[in-house]
Design a protein around this motif. Sequence first.
Motif, PDB file in Angstrom:
ATOM      1  N   LEU A  92       0.830  -1.201   0.000  1.00 31.35           N
ATOM      2  CA  LEU A  92       0.000   0.000   0.000  1.00 31.35           C
ATOM      3  C   LEU A  92       0.864   1.250   0.000  1.00 31.35           C
ATOM      4  CD1 LEU A  92      -2.690   1.559   0.331  1.00 31.35           C
ATOM      5  CD2 LEU A  92      -2.464   1.209   2.802  1.00 31.35           C
ATOM      6  N   ILE A  93       1.888   1.276   0.860  1.00 31.63           N
ATOM      7  CA  ILE A  93       2.758   2.447   0.935  1.00 31.63           C
ATOM      8  C   ILE A  93       3.485   2.670  -0.393  1.00 31.63           C
ATOM      9  CG2 ILE A  93       4.807   3.399   2.053  1.00 31.63           C
ATOM     10  CD1 ILE A  93       3.945   2.031   4.626  1.00 31.63           C
ATOM     11  N   LEU A  94       4.007   1.596  -0.981  1.00 34.29           N
ATOM     12  CA  LEU A  94       4.715   1.721  -2.256  1.00 34.29           C
ATOM     13  C   LEU A  94       3.779   2.197  -3.363  1.00 34.29           C
ATOM     14  CD1 LEU A  94       7.255   1.336  -3.939  1.00 34.29           C
ATOM     15  CD2 LEU A  94       6.621  -1.071  -4.241  1.00 34.29           C
ATOM     16  N   SER A  95       2.596   1.610  -3.441  1.00 30.35           N
ATOM     17  CA  SER A  95       1.640   2.006  -4.479  1.00 30.35           C
ATOM     18  C   SER A  95       1.193   3.447  -4.297  1.00 30.35           C
ATOM     19  CB  SER A  95       0.423   1.071  -4.453  1.00 30.35           C
ATOM     20  OG  SER A  95       0.790  -0.255  -4.746  1.00 30.35           O
ATOM     21  N   ALA A  96       0.944   3.835  -3.053  1.00 26.00           N
ATOM     22  CA  ALA A  96       0.517   5.201  -2.787  1.00 26.00           C
ATOM     23  C   ALA A  96       1.619   6.196  -3.126  1.00 26.00           C
ATOM     24  CB  ALA A  96       0.101   5.338  -1.324  1.00 26.00           C
ATOM     25  N   GLU A  97       2.875   5.824  -2.837  1.00 23.33           N
ATOM     26  CA  GLU A  97       4.001   6.700  -3.157  1.00 23.33           C
ATOM     27  C   GLU A  97       4.097   6.930  -4.667  1.00 23.33           C
ATOM     28  OE1 GLU A  97       6.970   9.253  -2.558  1.00 23.33           O
ATOM     29  OE2 GLU A  97       6.026   8.188  -0.879  1.00 23.33           O
ATOM     30  N   ARG A  98       3.965   5.855  -5.433  1.00 22.68           N
ATOM     31  CA  ARG A  98       4.010   5.987  -6.895  1.00 22.68           C
ATOM     32  C   ARG A  98       2.864   6.847  -7.402  1.00 22.68           C
ATOM     33  NH1 ARG A  98       5.100  -0.456  -8.104  1.00 22.68           N
ATOM     34  NH2 ARG A  98       7.365  -0.438  -7.770  1.00 22.68           N
ATOM     35  N   LEU A  99       1.674   6.603  -6.861  1.00 17.56           N
ATOM     36  CA  LEU A  99       0.504   7.362  -7.292  1.00 17.56           C
ATOM     37  C   LEU A  99       0.637   8.828  -6.928  1.00 17.56           C
ATOM     38  CD1 LEU A  99      -2.377   7.485  -8.442  1.00 17.56           C
ATOM     39  CD2 LEU A  99      -3.211   6.721  -6.204  1.00 17.56           C
ATOM     40  N   SER A 100       1.132   9.116  -5.728  1.00 17.37           N
ATOM     41  CA  SER A 100       1.217  10.505  -5.276  1.00 17.37           C
ATOM     42  C   SER A 100       2.184  11.316  -6.124  1.00 17.37           C
ATOM     43  CB  SER A 100       1.633  10.555  -3.803  1.00 17.37           C
ATOM     44  OG  SER A 100       2.990  10.155  -3.638  1.00 17.37           O
ATOM     45  N   ARG A 101       3.165  10.656  -6.728  1.00 17.12           N
ATOM     46  CA  ARG A 101       4.148  11.367  -7.553  1.00 17.12           C
ATOM     47  C   ARG A 101       3.525  11.932  -8.831  1.00 17.12           C
ATOM     48  NH1 ARG A 101       8.279  12.873  -4.430  1.00 17.12           N
ATOM     49  NH2 ARG A 101       8.926  11.142  -3.063  1.00 17.12           N
ATOM     50  N   LEU A 102       2.329  11.500  -9.162  1.00 20.83           N
ATOM     51  CA  LEU A 102       1.667  11.994 -10.370  1.00 20.83           C
ATOM     52  C   LEU A 102       1.001  13.351 -10.151  1.00 20.83           C
ATOM     53  CD1 LEU A 102      -0.020   8.673 -11.565  1.00 20.83           C
ATOM     54  CD2 LEU A 102       2.180   9.644 -12.289  1.00 20.83           C
ATOM     55  N   VAL A 103       0.943  13.789  -8.902  1.00 20.63           N
ATOM     56  CA  VAL A 103       0.326  15.075  -8.582  1.00 20.63           C
ATOM     57  C   VAL A 103       1.370  15.971  -7.945  1.00 20.63           C
ATOM     58  CG1 VAL A 103      -1.453  16.237  -7.214  1.00 20.63           C
ATOM     59  CG2 VAL A 103      -1.931  14.017  -8.236  1.00 20.63           C
ATOM     60  N   ALA A 104       1.533  17.171  -8.490  1.00 15.64           N
ATOM     61  CA  ALA A 104       2.503  18.113  -7.932  1.00 15.64           C
ATOM     62  C   ALA A 104       1.882  18.825  -6.742  1.00 15.64           C
ATOM     63  CB  ALA A 104       2.925  19.135  -8.998  1.00 15.64           C
ATOM     64  N   PRO A 105       2.495  18.738  -5.563  1.00 18.27           N
ATOM     65  CA  PRO A 105       1.907  19.362  -4.380  1.00 18.27           C
ATOM     66  C   PRO A 105       2.155  20.852  -4.335  1.00 18.27           C
ATOM     67  CG  PRO A 105       3.989  18.376  -3.787  1.00 18.27           C
ATOM     68  CD  PRO A 105       3.742  18.032  -5.250  1.00 18.27           C
ATOM     69  N   GLY A 106       1.349  21.527  -3.552  1.00 20.63           N
ATOM     70  CA  GLY A 106       1.504  22.958  -3.304  1.00 20.63           C
ATOM     71  C   GLY A 106       0.536  23.370  -2.236  1.00 20.63           C
ATOM     72  N   ALA A 107       0.935  24.298  -1.383  1.00 20.33           N
ATOM     73  CA  ALA A 107       0.041  24.729  -0.311  1.00 20.33           C
ATOM     74  C   ALA A 107      -1.184  25.405  -0.882  1.00 20.33           C
ATOM     75  CB  ALA A 107       0.779  25.688   0.619  1.00 20.33           C
ATOM     76  N   HIS A 108      -2.309  25.178  -0.266  1.00 19.35           N
ATOM     77  CA  HIS A 108      -3.560  25.757  -0.729  1.00 19.35           C
ATOM     78  C   HIS A 108      -3.746  27.143  -0.144  1.00 19.35           C
ATOM     79  CE1 HIS A 108      -4.852  21.389  -1.290  1.00 19.35           C
ATOM     80  NE2 HIS A 108      -4.742  21.922  -2.479  1.00 19.35           N
ATOM     81  N   GLY A 109      -3.389  28.184  -0.900  1.00 20.34           N
ATOM     82  CA  GLY A 109      -3.547  29.555  -0.421  1.00 20.34           C
ATOM     83  C   GLY A 109      -4.979  30.031  -0.517  1.00 20.34           C
ATOM     84  N   MET A 110      -5.276  31.111   0.196  1.00 21.10           N
ATOM     85  CA  MET A 110      -6.631  31.647   0.200  1.00 21.10           C
ATOM     86  C   MET A 110      -6.801  32.765  -0.820  1.00 21.10           C
ATOM     87  SD  MET A 110      -7.289  31.718   4.334  1.00 21.10           S
ATOM     88  CE  MET A 110      -8.937  32.413   4.149  1.00 21.10           C
ATOM     89  N   ARG A 111      -5.706  33.103  -1.555  1.00 16.82           N
ATOM     90  CA  ARG A 111      -5.755  34.133  -2.600  1.00 16.82           C
ATOM     91  C   ARG A 111      -6.242  35.465  -2.066  1.00 16.82           C
ATOM     92  NH1 ARG A 111      -2.134  33.083  -5.454  1.00 16.82           N
ATOM     93  NH2 ARG A 111      -2.868  34.656  -6.915  1.00 16.82           N
ATOM     94  N   ARG A 112      -5.651  35.897  -0.958  1.00  9.37           N
ATOM     95  CA  ARG A 112      -5.868  37.240  -0.450  1.00  9.37           C
ATOM     96  C   ARG A 112      -4.636  37.611   0.359  1.00  9.37           C
ATOM     97  NH1 ARG A 112      -6.997  36.980   4.943  1.00  9.37           N
ATOM     98  NH2 ARG A 112      -8.015  35.084   5.754  1.00  9.37           N
ATOM     99  N   ALA A 113      -4.418  38.926   0.551  1.00 12.92           N
ATOM    100  CA  ALA A 113      -3.266  39.351   1.323  1.00 12.92           C
ATOM    101  C   ALA A 113      -3.399  38.873   2.757  1.00 12.92           C
ATOM    102  CB  ALA A 113      -3.155  40.878   1.289  1.00 12.92           C
ATOM    103  N   GLY A 114      -2.263  38.498   3.333  1.00 13.94           N
ATOM    104  CA  GLY A 114      -2.328  38.025   4.703  1.00 13.94           C
ATOM    105  C   GLY A 114      -0.969  37.593   5.202  1.00 13.94           C
ATOM    106  N   ALA A 115      -0.975  36.681   6.168  1.00 14.02           N
ATOM    107  CA  ALA A 115       0.255  36.336   6.863  1.00 14.02           C
ATOM    108  C   ALA A 115       0.897  35.051   6.352  1.00 14.02           C
ATOM    109  CB  ALA A 115      -0.030  36.206   8.357  1.00 14.02           C
ATOM    110  N   GLY A 116       0.706  34.738   5.094  1.00 14.84           N
ATOM    111  CA  GLY A 116       1.324  33.547   4.531  1.00 14.84           C
ATOM    112  C   GLY A 116       2.783  33.777   4.199  1.00 14.84           C
ATOM    113  N   GLU A 117       3.408  32.776   3.575  1.00 14.62           N
ATOM    114  CA  GLU A 117       4.821  32.863   3.234  1.00 14.62           C
ATOM    115  C   GLU A 117       5.056  33.132   1.749  1.00 14.62           C
ATOM    116  OE1 GLU A 117       6.597  29.284   4.543  1.00 14.62           O
ATOM    117  OE2 GLU A 117       6.296  29.689   6.688  1.00 14.62           O
ATOM    118  N   ASP A 118       4.092  32.866   0.900  1.00 20.05           N
ATOM    119  CA  ASP A 118       4.289  32.982  -0.542  1.00 20.05           C
ATOM    120  C   ASP A 118       3.970  34.385  -1.030  1.00 20.05           C
ATOM    121  OD1 ASP A 118       4.979  30.339  -0.640  1.00 20.05           O
ATOM    122  OD2 ASP A 118       2.941  29.653  -1.055  1.00 20.05           O
ATOM    123  N   PHE A 119       4.825  34.886  -1.951  1.00 18.21           N
ATOM    124  CA  PHE A 119       4.571  36.190  -2.557  1.00 18.21           C
ATOM    125  C   PHE A 119       3.276  36.159  -3.354  1.00 18.21           C
ATOM    126  CE2 PHE A 119       4.931  38.728  -6.463  1.00 18.21           C
ATOM    127  CZ  PHE A 119       4.927  39.995  -5.900  1.00 18.21           C
TER     128      PHE A 119
END
Length: 289
Positions: free
Chosen positions: A22-49
Amino acid sequence: MSLSPAELRARAQAASAHLPGLILSAERLSRLVAPGAHGMRRAGAGEDFWQYRAAEPGESARNIDWRRSARSDVEFVRDREAQTAQSVGIWVSRGQGMDYSGDPERLPKGQRAQLLALALAMVLLRGGEKVGLLGRPARTGRRQVDRMAEGLTGLIPVDTDDDAPSAEAVRTNQRLVIISDFLTETDWVAALLSRATALGVRGVLLQVLDPDEEEFPYSGAVDFRSLSGNMRHDSRDAAGLRDAYLMRLAQRRDWLTAQAQGAGWYFGHHRTDHPPAHALSWLYQVLGG
């Protein structure tokens, strides 16, 4: 029906037997999606410009981006994108029906659901999010992948066809992923979404079905039994039930869609003979919506 400690241990060992795969299969599957933090798309106290904007009267000097401002007669402020402090809670049904597969070459619904849940957790964790099974602590880091895998495979199947998450496990500052076949009693869905709405919690309902449950390919005399043995229907003309069954399935999906939309959630469905990457990508996208 209550189980003895020995029976519980035997079930847990059987359920966790496929943990490394399960861990191996999930690892392979997860590599097909590029991760990124889900921002709220408004100015605030996040880290991303997010954007530059002209400084307003009275703006603190510490907020000015002097390097950008040096290229203009206007002083600029470098806004960051606010990001949620929410965690993601994942629940996978362990009702007896989730062990069904219409073909030995296909994974049972429960194992496909576990695969999607763990792969989604991996993607979210790589993006820096906190993830956990519903009702358990949500954490970050690689160690949480192992905890999630152990938790998913260590879930003891319930002795009935019905299984439902506890609405009381829903907390504020969460996003939820609920994975089930949704083929049995669904009163709990309305209760869960009612509490989620009251707490401002958003999420996803994902229905996982075997192709036979999608298409009802039966004919002739068929003895239908649930895996728990609690339900049975002996039909002499199974083909004659197909239209009524498909209509009921469509009605169930319409109801789930309406319930989800009314709560600001998403509803989707996935067949175990379809690539899991499609469902994983959809889950990841709607969680960030």
